[in-house]
Design a protein around this motif. Structure first.
Motif, mmCIF file in Angstrom:
data_model
loop_
_atom_site.group_PDB
_atom_site.id
_atom_site.type_symbol
_atom_site.label_atom_id
_atom_site.label_comp_id
_atom_site.label_asym_id
_atom_site.label_seq_id
_atom_site.Cartn_x
_atom_site.Cartn_y
_atom_site.Cartn_z
ATOM 1 N N HIS A 187 52.059 12.569 8.467
ATOM 2 C CA HIS A 187 51.013 12.842 9.461
ATOM 3 C C HIS A 187 51.281 14.202 10.091
ATOM 4 C CE1 HIS A 187 47.954 12.040 12.463
ATOM 5 N NE2 HIS A 187 48.825 12.271 13.436
ATOM 6 N N VAL A 188 50.212 14.951 10.348
ATOM 7 C CA VAL A 188 50.308 16.268 10.976
ATOM 8 C C VAL A 188 49.540 16.227 12.293
ATOM 9 C CG1 VAL A 188 49.846 18.738 10.730
ATOM 10 C CG2 VAL A 188 50.345 17.351 8.686
ATOM 11 N N GLY A 189 50.201 16.583 13.399
ATOM 12 C CA GLY A 189 49.515 16.582 14.681
ATOM 13 C C GLY A 189 50.274 17.400 15.711
ATOM 14 N N ASP A 190 49.648 17.557 16.896
ATOM 15 C CA ASP A 190 50.231 18.442 17.915
ATOM 16 C C ASP A 190 50.846 17.681 19.080
ATOM 17 O OD1 ASP A 190 47.891 19.081 20.452
ATOM 18 O OD2 ASP A 190 47.572 17.652 18.822
ATOM 19 N N ASP A 191 50.804 16.342 19.052
ATOM 20 C CA ASP A 191 51.304 15.580 20.193
ATOM 21 C C ASP A 191 52.580 14.828 19.803
ATOM 22 O OD1 ASP A 191 51.434 12.972 21.916
ATOM 23 O OD2 ASP A 191 50.079 14.305 23.020
ATOM 24 N N TYR A 192 53.641 15.051 20.565
ATOM 25 C CA TYR A 192 54.948 14.473 20.230
ATOM 26 C C TYR A 192 54.894 12.945 20.166
ATOM 27 C CZ TYR A 192 59.779 12.962 20.771
ATOM 28 O OH TYR A 192 60.988 12.327 20.613
ATOM 29 N N THR A 193 54.295 12.326 21.196
ATOM 30 C CA THR A 193 54.292 10.868 21.285
ATOM 31 C C THR A 193 53.261 10.234 20.370
ATOM 32 O OG1 THR A 193 54.976 11.074 23.586
ATOM 33 C CG2 THR A 193 54.136 8.915 22.898
ATOM 34 N N ARG A 194 52.012 10.738 20.449
ATOM 35 C CA ARG A 194 50.911 10.081 19.729
ATOM 36 C C ARG A 194 50.906 10.402 18.240
ATOM 37 N NH1 ARG A 194 47.996 11.175 24.710
ATOM 38 N NH2 ARG A 194 47.415 13.223 23.923
ATOM 39 N N ASP A 195 51.397 11.581 17.882
ATOM 40 C CA ASP A 195 51.371 11.983 16.475
ATOM 41 C C ASP A 195 52.759 11.880 15.835
ATOM 42 O OD1 ASP A 195 48.578 12.715 16.217
ATOM 43 O OD2 ASP A 195 49.009 14.427 17.500
ATOM 44 N N TYR A 196 53.679 12.707 16.313
ATOM 45 C CA TYR A 196 54.983 12.817 15.654
ATOM 46 C C TYR A 196 55.757 11.501 15.684
ATOM 47 C CZ TYR A 196 59.662 14.360 14.447
ATOM 48 O OH TYR A 196 60.890 14.482 13.834
ATOM 49 N N ARG A 197 55.974 10.973 16.895
ATOM 50 C CA ARG A 197 56.809 9.775 17.001
ATOM 51 C C ARG A 197 56.110 8.528 16.486
ATOM 52 N NH1 ARG A 197 59.027 8.971 22.636
ATOM 53 N NH2 ARG A 197 57.840 7.043 22.380
ATOM 54 N N ALA A 198 54.808 8.432 16.759
ATOM 55 C CA ALA A 198 54.071 7.216 16.367
ATOM 56 C C ALA A 198 54.029 7.051 14.844
ATOM 57 C CB ALA A 198 52.661 7.244 16.939
ATOM 58 N N ALA A 199 53.821 8.144 14.116
ATOM 59 C CA ALA A 199 53.787 8.059 12.650
ATOM 60 C C ALA A 199 55.163 7.680 12.106
ATOM 61 C CB ALA A 199 53.322 9.391 12.056
ATOM 62 N N ARG A 200 56.198 8.271 12.680
ATOM 63 C CA ARG A 200 57.570 7.947 12.228
ATOM 64 C C ARG A 200 57.916 6.497 12.500
ATOM 65 N NH1 ARG A 200 60.798 11.932 10.126
ATOM 66 N NH2 ARG A 200 59.288 13.580 9.761
ATOM 67 N N ALA A 201 57.381 5.941 13.573
ATOM 68 C CA ALA A 201 57.688 4.546 13.933
ATOM 69 C C ALA A 201 57.192 3.558 12.886
ATOM 70 C CB ALA A 201 57.091 4.212 15.300
ATOM 71 N N VAL A 202 56.166 3.933 12.097
ATOM 72 C CA VAL A 202 55.704 3.031 11.028
ATOM 73 C C VAL A 202 56.291 3.429 9.668
ATOM 74 C CG1 VAL A 202 53.554 2.459 12.250
ATOM 75 C CG2 VAL A 202 53.533 4.276 10.501
ATOM 76 N N GLY A 203 57.225 4.373 9.670
ATOM 77 C CA GLY A 203 57.915 4.727 8.427
ATOM 78 C C GLY A 203 57.335 5.913 7.679
#
Length: 238
Positions: A187-203
Motif C-alpha cells: 500500500h502507498v499512502g501519506d498517513d503514518y497511522t491510516r496508511d503505513y501502519r494499518a496496511a502492515r498490521a494485516v501483513g
C-alpha cells in the motif's frame, strides 16, 4: 531482495490528488457568487470544526446510521457557513449542493507531481492496482475526471467498504478484490497511522510518502519512505 509484489493499493488524497486551493477559498468564492462576503481563513477554520464534529457524530459519512454521504456533506457545508456567520437557509442549501457537486470534479482537484508517470510505469510492469481511500462514493468520478481511473482494477472507498482506514477490514477487502495474499501486496499512502501502519498490521508491505522536512515518524525504516512517488519503483525493484 526484490519484493515479490503483485498488487499495489493506493491512497488518493495527498498521495495522488490534492486540492487546488484551500477549502476556504472555494467556499468563499461560492459565497461571493451569492452576494455574501466571508473571509477564506474563517471558512477554512469553520470547515475543520464542522468536519470534525460531523466525523465524531457520524463516522465514515454516516454509513450504517441512515445518512447518505451527500446528506452528510451538505450538513458539513451548511454548518461551515453557519459557524462563519451566514445564517440564511435560502442561500445555504443551494451553496451546499453546488459545492458538493464542485468537489466531485477536476475543478477542485489536481494530480500530484509524478503521480501520472508512476502509475503508468507500475501498470506497464504488470502490477495489479487498486485504490483504498477514506472517501465517499464521488471518488470514482473524480479519478475519471482527473484521468487516473483507467490505471485501477478497483476503487474501494470507506463508504463502499463500510469501514475506514486504519480498520484492517478495508485492506482485507482490497486483498480479496485484488486476488492476492497480503505478502504479495503493498500500500502507498501519506498517513503514518491510516496508511503505513494499518496496511502492515494485516501483513501487507507499505510505503510512506513523505515530503522533505515533514516530521520523522517513529519506526519507519528509510527503505519504506518515499520522498516522491518517483522513488517507488526503485524501492520495490532494488
Amino acid at each position: 531482495a526484490m519484493l515479490r509484489l503483485r498488487l499495489l493499493t493506493w491512497d488518493v488524497k495527498d498521495t495522488l490528488l490534492r486540492l487546488r486551493q484551500p477549502v476556504g477559498e472555494s467556499y468563499a468564492a461560492e459565497a461571493r457568487a451569492h452576494g455574501v462576503q466571508v473571509q477564506p481563513e474563517a471558512l477554512s477554520q469553520a470547515f475543520r470544526e464542522a468536519y470534525g464534529a460531523q466525523s465524531r457524530r457520524f463516522p465514515n459519512y454516516g454509513q450504517g446510521q441512515g445518512l447518505s454521504s451527500q446528506q452528510w456533506w451538505v450538513h458539513v457545508v451548511k454548518q461551515t457557513f453557519r459557524l462563519s456567520g451566514v445564517q440564511e437557509d435560502r442561500i445555504l442549501t443551494p451553496m451546499a449542493e453546488k459545492l458538493y457537486q464542485d468537489f466531485c470534479s477536476a475543478r477542485n482537484w489536481e494530480v500530484l507531481p509524478g503521480a501520472m508517470e508512476t502509475l503508468r510505469q507500475c501498470c506497464q510492469r504488470g502490477f495489479r492496482m487498486g485504490v483504498v481511500s477514506n472517501f465517499d462514493n464521488r471518488l470514482e468520478n473524480i479519478l475519471s475526471q482527473c484521468n487516473l481511473r483507467h490505471h485501477f482494477g478497483f476503487i474501494l472507498t470507506s463508504e463502499d467498504a463500510g469501514v475506514a482506514k486504519p480498520d484492517g477490514r478495508i485492506f482485507e477487502k482490497a486483498l480479496r478484490l485484488g486476488g492476492v495474499p497480503p505478502e504479495q501486496a503493498a500500500h502507498v499512502g501519506d498517513d503514518y497511522t491510516r496508511d503505513y501502519r494499518a496496511a502492515r498490521a494485516v501483513g501487507m508491505h507499505s510505503f510512506l510518502l513523505r515530503a522533505v522536512g515533514q516530521d520523522k515518524e517513529p519506526e519507519v525504516p528509510p527503505e519504506h519512505i518515499l520522498p516522491t512517488l518517483g522513488h517507488l519503483l526503485a524501492l520495490i525493484e532494488k
